[in-house]
Design a protein around this motif. Structure first.
Motif, PDB file in Angstrom:
ATOM      1  N   SER A  52      53.128  39.178  15.517  1.00 51.75           N
ATOM      2  CA  SER A  52      53.372  38.774  16.897  1.00 51.75           C
ATOM      3  C   SER A  52      52.103  38.258  17.563  1.00 51.75           C
ATOM      4  N   ALA A  55      51.008  34.874  16.207  1.00 54.11           N
ATOM      5  CA  ALA A  55      51.824  33.798  16.772  1.00 54.11           C
ATOM      6  C   ALA A  55      51.357  33.420  18.172  1.00 54.11           C
ATOM      7  N   GLN A  56      50.805  34.398  18.904  1.00 57.75           N
ATOM      8  CA  GLN A  56      50.348  34.136  20.277  1.00 57.75           C
ATOM      9  C   GLN A  56      48.933  33.575  20.337  1.00 57.75           C
ATOM     10  N   VAL A  65      56.450  30.216  22.944  1.00 56.67           N
ATOM     11  CA  VAL A  65      55.493  31.046  22.214  1.00 56.67           C
ATOM     12  C   VAL A  65      55.965  32.493  22.185  1.00 56.67           C
ATOM     13  N   LEU A  68      58.647  32.793  19.602  1.00 55.37           N
ATOM     14  CA  LEU A  68      58.047  32.768  18.269  1.00 55.37           C
ATOM     15  C   LEU A  68      57.389  34.105  17.961  1.00 55.37           C
ATOM     16  N   SER A  69      56.724  34.667  18.948  1.00 53.29           N
ATOM     17  CA  SER A  69      56.085  35.973  18.786  1.00 53.29           C
ATOM     18  C   SER A  69      57.119  37.048  18.480  1.00 53.29           C
ATOM     19  N   ALA A  72      58.385  36.710  14.931  1.00 55.52           N
ATOM     20  CA  ALA A  72      57.401  37.230  13.981  1.00 55.52           C
ATOM     21  C   ALA A  72      57.418  38.758  13.966  1.00 55.52           C
TER      22      ALA A  72
END
Length: 262
Positions: A52, A55-56, A65, A68-69, A72
């Motif tokens: 996470s 991803a950030q 974002v 996406l985080s 993940a």
């Protein structure tokens, strides 16, 4: 018999008929085995926390974002469910066998305590290894500090309410994954709810066991606010218990498993 019928039709609330027995069996494991499996679960969720934050890193805080985080982070629960580890937040649904009489209340509380401690040990172990490996560079450390700053700024009531919502989503993911017959189906069942809870910034006690120390280690010159971190863990844990209990009991009641005691 109930388990066989549920497996024939795993759609909808069929899992409710076998959940009390399955959850009671989890609580009945030897404590040493439970602790080891809980340490693994803490490590797996910490892996999700790492994903996470990666991803950030250097990406800002836009909605895409955050999604996406969250996706993940779902890797952590996928590992827990597929490998078969013991996660405190999922085990809050043990209130269901306690309500049907299949599990004694003292045993449930003891199982919760062992798993919570094991999750903490596993989480911290991965954090220390990651920090020792130099993983907090390249924007990951900055992302960790930002996440922790936001968590520690919340008042206790907000953390508690957030914990309820977080674990309703986590337990929904667990519940749905229990019904899935195939590996891809289990993964698909988990990703959606977990992505939502992380993207919404909700409070998951086991995730915070890794996120908080990651943020503190990323700022070695600052004094960690241990007291605020303890408040966060306490309030998120209590909220997670309520969220898991509400989800399990309402699902079971809605599908008539409480009355039947199946």
């Amino acid at each position: 018999m109930a388990e066989a019928e549920a497996l024939k039709d795993p759609v909808g609330g069929a899992i409710a008929s076998i959940a009390p027995e399955a959850l009671a069996a989890k609580a009945g494991q030897p404590f040493a085995r439970m602790l080891v499996l809980a340490m693994l679960a803490g490590a797996f969720i910490a892996f999700g926390s790492l994903g996470s934050l990666v991803a950030q890193a250097n990406m800002g805080e836009e909605g895409a974002v955050r999604l996406l985080s969250g996706a993940a982070f779902s890797t952590g629960l996928i590992l827990v469910m597929i490998v078969g580890a013991e996660l405190f937040t999922g085990n809050t649904m043990m209130v269901l066998p306690a309500a049907t009489g299949a599990l004694a209340l003292p045993r449930m509380v003891a199982a919760w305590a062992v798993v919570w401690i094991g999750n903490l040990i596993g989480s911290v172990a991965i954090v220390l290894l990651f920090a020792g490996a130099g993983g907090l560079g390249d924007g990951v450390g900055a992302a960790a500090m930002s996440v922790v700053e936001g968590k520690l700024a919340k008042p206790p009531a907000a953390i508690f309410a957030s914990g309820i919502l977080a674990n309703m989503l986590v337990c929904l993911a667990v519940w749905m994954a229990m019904t899935a017959r195939t590996l891809p189906a289990k993964i698909l069942a988990i990703v959606g709810p977990i992505t939502v809870f992380v993207a919404a910034g909700l409070e998951h006690s086991v995730a915070n066991m890794s996120l908080l120390p990651l943020g503190w280690l990323a700022a070695p010159t600052a004094t960690p606010d241990i007291a605020a971190g303890a408040v966060n863990l306490a309030c998120s844990t209590l909220g997670n218990i309520v969220g898991g209990a509400v989800l399990a009991l309402t699902m079971a009641f809605g599908h008539d498993a409480l009355r039947r005691g199946d």
